[in-house]
Design a protein around this motif. Sequence first.
Motif, PDB file in Angstrom:
ATOM      1  N   VAL A   1       7.099 -14.284  -1.908  1.00  0.00           N
ATOM      2  CA  VAL A   1       6.040 -15.861  -2.457  1.00  0.00           C
ATOM      3  C   VAL A   1       4.598 -14.181  -2.194  1.00  0.00           C
ATOM      4  N   ALA A   2       4.555 -14.011  -1.270  1.00  0.00           N
ATOM      5  CA  ALA A   2       3.377 -12.765  -1.400  1.00  0.00           C
ATOM      6  C   ALA A   2       2.767 -12.147  -2.363  1.00  0.00           C
ATOM      7  N   ARG A   3       3.897 -12.326  -2.767  1.00  0.00           N
ATOM      8  CA  ARG A   3       3.755 -11.191  -3.855  1.00  0.00           C
ATOM      9  C   ARG A   3       3.349 -11.852  -5.833  1.00  0.00           C
ATOM     10  N   GLY A   4       3.808 -13.813  -5.738  1.00  0.00           N
ATOM     11  CA  GLY A   4       3.316 -14.405  -6.216  1.00  0.00           C
ATOM     12  C   GLY A   4       4.701 -14.679  -7.305  1.00  0.00           C
ATOM     13  N   VAL A   5       5.537 -14.593  -6.728  1.00  0.00           N
ATOM     14  CA  VAL A   5       6.703 -14.740  -7.121  1.00  0.00           C
ATOM     15  C   VAL A   5       7.570 -16.273  -6.639  1.00  0.00           C
ATOM     16  N   SER A   6       7.643 -16.861  -8.007  1.00  0.00           N
ATOM     17  CA  SER A   6       8.791 -17.884  -7.864  1.00  0.00           C
ATOM     18  C   SER A   6       9.847 -18.296  -7.930  1.00  0.00           C
ATOM     19  N   ILE A   7      10.080 -18.848  -6.780  1.00  0.00           N
ATOM     20  CA  ILE A   7      11.484 -18.844  -6.028  1.00  0.00           C
ATOM     21  C   ILE A   7      12.532 -20.497  -6.647  1.00  0.00           C
ATOM     22  N   ALA A   8      13.728 -19.782  -6.796  1.00  0.00           N
ATOM     23  CA  ALA A   8      14.353 -21.322  -7.244  1.00  0.00           C
ATOM     24  C   ALA A   8      15.166 -21.317  -6.409  1.00  0.00           C
ATOM     25  N   ALA A   9      15.863 -22.242  -5.689  1.00  0.00           N
ATOM     26  CA  ALA A   9      17.584 -22.180  -4.716  1.00  0.00           C
ATOM     27  C   ALA A   9      18.594 -23.348  -4.437  1.00  0.00           C
ATOM     28  N   THR A  10      19.229 -23.657  -4.375  1.00  0.00           N
ATOM     29  CA  THR A  10      20.084 -24.420  -4.004  1.00  0.00           C
ATOM     30  C   THR A  10      20.364 -25.041  -3.090  1.00  0.00           C
ATOM     31  N   GLY A  11      21.156 -26.236  -3.345  1.00  0.00           N
ATOM     32  CA  GLY A  11      20.476 -27.101  -1.349  1.00  0.00           C
ATOM     33  C   GLY A  11      19.940 -26.528  -0.191  1.00  0.00           C
ATOM     34  N   SER A  12      20.927 -25.691   0.105  1.00  0.00           N
ATOM     35  CA  SER A  12      21.234 -26.368   1.856  1.00  0.00           C
ATOM     36  C   SER A  12      19.885 -24.344   1.890  1.00  0.00           C
ATOM     37  N   THR A  13      20.219 -23.070   1.294  1.00  0.00           N
ATOM     38  CA  THR A  13      19.518 -22.840   1.198  1.00  0.00           C
ATOM     39  C   THR A  13      17.542 -23.047   1.037  1.00  0.00           C
ATOM     40  N   CYS A  14      17.954 -24.001  -0.555  1.00  0.00           N
ATOM     41  CA  CYS A  14      15.439 -25.055  -0.486  1.00  0.00           C
ATOM     42  C   CYS A  14      14.898 -24.811   0.700  1.00  0.00           C
ATOM     43  N   LYS A  15      16.286 -26.281   1.194  1.00  0.00           N
ATOM     44  CA  LYS A  15      16.049 -26.691   2.949  1.00  0.00           C
ATOM     45  C   LYS A  15      15.801 -25.387   4.073  1.00  0.00           C
ATOM     46  N   ALA A  16      16.674 -24.367   3.546  1.00  0.00           N
ATOM     47  CA  ALA A  16      16.492 -23.407   4.965  1.00  0.00           C
ATOM     48  C   ALA A  16      14.857 -22.475   4.608  1.00  0.00           C
ATOM     49  N   LEU A  17      14.388 -22.350   3.207  1.00  0.00           N
ATOM     50  CA  LEU A  17      13.300 -21.973   2.897  1.00  0.00           C
ATOM     51  C   LEU A  17      12.279 -22.646   3.294  1.00  0.00           C
ATOM     52  N   ASN A  18      12.594 -23.915   2.945  1.00  0.00           N
ATOM     53  CA  ASN A  18      11.119 -24.649   2.963  1.00  0.00           C
ATOM     54  C   ASN A  18      10.438 -24.726   4.490  1.00  0.00           C
ATOM     55  N   ALA A  19      11.612 -25.498   4.824  1.00  0.00           N
ATOM     56  CA  ALA A  19      11.824 -25.382   6.307  1.00  0.00           C
ATOM     57  C   ALA A  19      10.844 -24.285   7.641  1.00  0.00           C
ATOM     58  N   ALA A  20      11.533 -22.999   6.729  1.00  0.00           N
ATOM     59  CA  ALA A  20      10.582 -21.510   7.506  1.00  0.00           C
ATOM     60  C   ALA A  20       9.113 -21.369   6.871  1.00  0.00           C
ATOM     61  N   GLY A  21       8.933 -22.282   5.759  1.00  0.00           N
ATOM     62  CA  GLY A  21       7.247 -22.200   5.245  1.00  0.00           C
ATOM     63  C   GLY A  21       7.297 -21.758   4.265  1.00  0.00           C
ATOM     64  N   VAL A  22       8.750 -21.377   2.934  1.00  0.00           N
ATOM     65  CA  VAL A  22       8.456 -21.273   1.653  1.00  0.00           C
ATOM     66  C   VAL A  22       8.577 -21.656   0.793  1.00  0.00           C
ATOM     67  N   PRO A  23       7.769 -21.249  -0.587  1.00  0.00           N
ATOM     68  CA  PRO A  23       7.951 -22.888  -0.992  1.00  0.00           C
ATOM     69  C   PRO A  23       9.206 -22.686  -1.675  1.00  0.00           C
TER      70      PRO A  23
END
Length: 538
Positions: free
Chosen positions: A37-59
């Motif tokens: 994210v710091a490099r401007g990369v957009s991230i797509a993720a599956t359910g539980s992975t997405c939740k864990a990333l978002n919970a850690a403040g990673v969009p």
Amino acid sequence: MAVPPSLVASPDLQPLRRALISVSDATGMIELGRALVARGVSIAATGSTCKALNAAGVPAENVADIIGFPEILGGRVKTLHPKIHGGLLGIRNDPVHAAEMAEHGIEGFDLVCVNLYPFEATVAKGADYATAVENIDIGGPAMIRAAAKNHGYAAVVVDPADYGRVLAALEEHDGATPLALRKALAAKAFARTAAYDAAVSSWFAAALDEPAPAWRSFSGALAETLRYGENPHQKAAFYSGGTPRPGVATARQLQGKQLSYNNINDTDAAFELVAEFDAATTPAVAIIKHANPCGVAVGDTLAEAYEKALRCDPVSAFGGIVALNRTLDAAAAKRIVEIFTEVIVAPDATEEAAAIVAAKKNLRLLVTGGLPDPAAPGLTVRSVAGGLLVQDRDFGRTEAGDLKVVTKRAPTAAELADLVFAFRVAKHVKSNAIVYAKDGATVGIGAGQMSRVDSSTIAAKKAAEAARALGRAESLALGSVVASDAFFPFADGLVAAAEAGATAVIQPGGSVRDEEVIAAADAAGLAMVFTGMRHFRH
């Protein structure tokens, strides 16, 4: 004429703009996400992975939102969709692919981080059939293989250990991945899915008790690259098969230089042999040289067992492998380090024993955490030209109650104990194998000869040499028992054993000349028992 998509030149440096993350092992995932994210990369993720990333403040955008369809069937279906696989497989420089991706709103993925459901670990824990099946990953291997095939544009990561490698490449190449890295990651990805499928197919074969499935796959994870193989001109590596069986593959090396190919082979042979003896009741030591035992013994202590084992062939023991079936203690360690030894392997080692061994900086000390079960089923594999030979591990065991007395004289209690001991050792000696034993220790071993008589002669010679080394006039074989890994086809081998001083014999039986051999044993006053089980080891 249009250029086939597979021939469209891929770029050396592929800018990393979009990543897909779907992991069961979240090690390092948050740190990776933040760096991307710091490099401007957009991230797509599956359910539980997405939740864990978002919970850690990673969009991160949920894959379900991208495809406009929720995860269904308890998560079994979540990524098998054209908007995902089109993004994985699309060749960006091909005009047809690019047009179709634009028409259908498909965005390419430049980085794919996927690791698989923990099938191997689940099976290793003894999971039931239904649980094992539920841990067979479907979408994960499909995504990995798609991205690996399209490595001209996508970097695929199946091992969290490679996250740093990718981030370093992005730093070096201003946010892009080089083709050489994408190729290397793709090769590793295909190897991982192949190993995964091999684990699943092998589990099915075992679950269905199918000894000879139509296709057989084996896999391993690289443990270490070795300096060379059996000889310096041969390249070699050591792979872990992923099974929990205690041994050289699962051991911790507490000290010493790197194990060689021959060290690993010999250490495995030594530890499998010493595991034949119950550690709860019997301290045992085996000394191995070139995959054959040169001394094996049991005793009241490990130090005593080592002394008895060493007596059998002290010359060959120099530079050998020493295996113990109990925790290495100081008394045994002090004695073992008195001569040059390549490897010591044991279930554990006391701090005092480890300190004693540490004085020999090149001596390898391995602790395994347990003993392999000699009666547990398993497979052995050997390559031949154009194929593989696969068989059950030799988990046959002979107890005193299994023996059939075939001579006029039955063995004494002492002879019987030594007969069982000697036959367990013979199981681990290269055929043709002859083992003389007395008082819970080998006193002469003949291994790997084309003639059983030659093996008997060599074993007897070793027993005589061992006696001379101790300053004794009489051979150590005098009053011993003798074990043969297979039947005596003629009486001459048995006669040679009697002449060497053996008083009792253990052998499988089953020769067309059994009666002749039995008669020879009776004539020599020997007690002889049949096991009904042979132990060829080639």
